[in-house]
Design a protein around this motif. Sequence first.
Motif, PDB file in Angstrom:
ATOM      1  N   ASP A 230       1.282  -1.201   0.120  1.00  0.00           N
ATOM      2  CA  ASP A 230      -0.076  -0.129   0.108  1.00  0.00           C
ATOM      3  C   ASP A 230       0.646   1.169  -0.541  1.00  0.00           C
ATOM      4  OD1 ASP A 230       1.263  -0.399   2.458  1.00  0.00           O
ATOM      5  OD2 ASP A 230      -0.803   0.006   3.499  1.00  0.00           O
ATOM      6  N   GLN A 231       2.078   1.079  -0.378  1.00  0.00           N
ATOM      7  CA  GLN A 231       3.246   2.051   0.148  1.00  0.00           C
ATOM      8  C   GLN A 231       3.536   3.350   1.140  1.00  0.00           C
ATOM      9  OE1 GLN A 231       4.836   2.242  -3.076  1.00  0.00           O
ATOM     10  NE2 GLN A 231       3.327   1.351  -3.701  1.00  0.00           N
ATOM     11  N   GLN A 232       3.257   2.169   1.834  1.00  0.00           N
ATOM     12  CA  GLN A 232       3.318   3.034   3.314  1.00  0.00           C
ATOM     13  C   GLN A 232       4.687   2.509   4.190  1.00  0.00           C
ATOM     14  OE1 GLN A 232       2.060   4.724   5.524  1.00  0.00           O
ATOM     15  NE2 GLN A 232       0.083   5.324   3.649  1.00  0.00           N
ATOM     16  N   GLU A 233       5.293   2.864   4.157  1.00  0.00           N
ATOM     17  CA  GLU A 233       7.027   3.063   5.035  1.00  0.00           C
ATOM     18  C   GLU A 233       7.589   2.967   6.353  1.00  0.00           C
ATOM     19  OE1 GLU A 233       9.285   6.340   2.874  1.00  0.00           O
ATOM     20  OE2 GLU A 233       9.054   5.104   1.317  1.00  0.00           O
ATOM     21  N   GLY A 234       8.207   1.783   6.823  1.00  0.00           N
ATOM     22  CA  GLY A 234       8.775   1.627   7.821  1.00  0.00           C
ATOM     23  C   GLY A 234       9.795   1.215   8.393  1.00  0.00           C
ATOM     24  N   GLU A 235      10.698   1.581   9.798  1.00  0.00           N
ATOM     25  CA  GLU A 235      11.417   1.360  10.125  1.00  0.00           C
ATOM     26  C   GLU A 235      11.538   0.795  11.692  1.00  0.00           C
ATOM     27  OE1 GLU A 235      15.947   4.433  10.097  1.00  0.00           O
ATOM     28  OE2 GLU A 235      14.744   4.231   8.280  1.00  0.00           O
ATOM     29  N   SER A 236      12.755   0.264  11.452  1.00  0.00           N
ATOM     30  CA  SER A 236      12.802  -0.371  13.051  1.00  0.00           C
ATOM     31  C   SER A 236      14.389   0.288  13.369  1.00  0.00           C
ATOM     32  CB  SER A 236      13.076  -2.067  13.290  1.00  0.00           C
ATOM     33  OG  SER A 236      13.441  -2.560  12.798  1.00  0.00           O
ATOM     34  N   GLY A 237      13.739   0.345  15.034  1.00  0.00           N
ATOM     35  CA  GLY A 237      15.346   0.299  15.281  1.00  0.00           C
ATOM     36  C   GLY A 237      16.262  -0.992  15.613  1.00  0.00           C
ATOM     37  N   PRO A 238      17.758  -0.046  15.532  1.00  0.00           N
ATOM     38  CA  PRO A 238      18.501  -1.419  15.649  1.00  0.00           C
ATOM     39  C   PRO A 238      18.624  -2.300  17.451  1.00  0.00           C
ATOM     40  CG  PRO A 238      19.399   0.396  16.225  1.00  0.00           C
ATOM     41  CD  PRO A 238      17.946   1.538  15.764  1.00  0.00           C
ATOM     42  N   ASP A 239      17.253  -2.780  16.691  1.00  0.00           N
ATOM     43  CA  ASP A 239      16.988  -3.135  18.555  1.00  0.00           C
ATOM     44  C   ASP A 239      16.717  -4.705  18.591  1.00  0.00           C
ATOM     45  OD1 ASP A 239      13.548  -1.277  18.591  1.00  0.00           O
ATOM     46  OD2 ASP A 239      14.715  -3.713  17.152  1.00  0.00           O
ATOM     47  N   HIS A 240      16.840  -5.117  17.388  1.00  0.00           N
ATOM     48  CA  HIS A 240      16.714  -6.984  16.519  1.00  0.00           C
ATOM     49  C   HIS A 240      18.092  -7.704  17.410  1.00  0.00           C
ATOM     50  CE1 HIS A 240      12.828  -6.129  15.645  1.00  0.00           C
ATOM     51  NE2 HIS A 240      13.230  -5.658  14.746  1.00  0.00           N
ATOM     52  N   GLY A 241      17.914  -8.669  17.856  1.00  0.00           N
ATOM     53  CA  GLY A 241      19.257  -9.017  18.722  1.00  0.00           C
ATOM     54  C   GLY A 241      19.578 -10.431  17.458  1.00  0.00           C
ATOM     55  N   THR A 242      19.117 -10.392  16.479  1.00  0.00           N
ATOM     56  CA  THR A 242      19.151 -11.560  15.611  1.00  0.00           C
ATOM     57  C   THR A 242      18.372 -11.368  14.356  1.00  0.00           C
ATOM     58  OG1 THR A 242      17.411 -12.681  15.936  1.00  0.00           O
ATOM     59  CG2 THR A 242      19.059 -13.632  17.691  1.00  0.00           C
ATOM     60  N   TYR A 243      19.203 -11.702  12.816  1.00  0.00           N
ATOM     61  CA  TYR A 243      18.854 -11.407  11.719  1.00  0.00           C
ATOM     62  C   TYR A 243      17.142 -12.307  11.906  1.00  0.00           C
ATOM     63  CZ  TYR A 243      17.688 -12.757   6.805  1.00  0.00           C
ATOM     64  OH  TYR A 243      16.311 -13.177   5.422  1.00  0.00           O
ATOM     65  N   ALA A 244      16.692 -13.259  12.560  1.00  0.00           N
ATOM     66  CA  ALA A 244      15.722 -13.885  12.296  1.00  0.00           C
ATOM     67  C   ALA A 244      14.318 -13.011  13.086  1.00  0.00           C
ATOM     68  CB  ALA A 244      15.495 -14.721  13.162  1.00  0.00           C
ATOM     69  N   GLU A 245      15.075 -12.082  13.915  1.00  0.00           N
ATOM     70  CA  GLU A 245      13.985 -11.300  14.752  1.00  0.00           C
ATOM     71  C   GLU A 245      13.590 -10.616  13.667  1.00  0.00           C
ATOM     72  OE1 GLU A 245      14.955  -9.517  18.926  1.00  0.00           O
ATOM     73  OE2 GLU A 245      15.638 -11.882  18.742  1.00  0.00           O
ATOM     74  N   ALA A 246      14.465  -9.600  12.910  1.00  0.00           N
ATOM     75  CA  ALA A 246      14.592  -8.834  12.188  1.00  0.00           C
ATOM     76  C   ALA A 246      13.456  -8.815  10.621  1.00  0.00           C
ATOM     77  CB  ALA A 246      15.748  -8.370  12.016  1.00  0.00           C
ATOM     78  N   ILE A 247      13.637 -10.443  10.311  1.00  0.00           N
ATOM     79  CA  ILE A 247      13.323 -10.899   9.188  1.00  0.00           C
ATOM     80  C   ILE A 247      11.588 -10.443   9.890  1.00  0.00           C
ATOM     81  CG2 ILE A 247      13.391 -13.214   9.160  1.00  0.00           C
ATOM     82  CD1 ILE A 247      13.686 -11.007   6.500  1.00  0.00           C
ATOM     83  N   ALA A 248      11.328 -11.211  11.110  1.00  0.00           N
ATOM     84  CA  ALA A 248      10.284 -12.142  11.071  1.00  0.00           C
ATOM     85  C   ALA A 248       9.137 -10.578  11.154  1.00  0.00           C
ATOM     86  CB  ALA A 248       9.806 -12.227  12.767  1.00  0.00           C
TER      87      ALA A 248
END
Length: 208
Positions: free
Chosen positions: A172-190
């Motif tokens: 839907d063209q909405q943009e999002g960005e997380s902070g650098p607060d995921h301990g693993t790649y798996a958490e970030a990809i989830a």
Amino acid sequence: MNDVTGIPTPDKSDENFWTAFSHLVEPPWNEPTADDTFAMDEKVLDAVRALAAGISTRALAYSTAGKHFDPVLMAAPDVQLALLRALYEAKLSVDRLAESAATVAGRSGANYAQLGAAWGGIKRQSARLKWPHAVVRNSAKESIPLNYAGGTAVVHHDADADAWWYTATGADQQEGESGPDHGTYAEAIAGATEFLLTHALPDRQSPA
């Protein structure tokens, strides 16, 4: 069917959730039955027919004239060519989704032998040729792309914080960005996947 009673199933709020999430379950799947594949064929055909009806010049002519497009017209040679064109688009879609799945699995710990086994039993070398960037030894320094639910995301590693984060643009063209607060790649990809699913477009309705 494999015995699944020994596979851990923690909730997301459980402190062991991400550890279980990152552990590759063996075997990863049960072989689909003939009924499973026939059911999938029907779903694929429904989607492809909808696209064919949308791009067929004959179907467009009926729509422009305000006339009902009788289902029997799907057997017309030109409509079948539109169906064939739609099937080609479906193949491209499968290839894109397969590359995304292989990349996520590979960056999360799967090897090329496992990717090849999942892709119909092709050899490890063939899997490596098909998805050359899926499995890397030093992924921590790389930005990792993901295409899912009509959107895109990139997972990054913050070397200073030794943490993972993502940027994403939904269908839907909405943009999002997380902070650098995921301990693993798996958490970030989830997290990225959850964002893309939240911002996916509603299923396209088939033409009447």
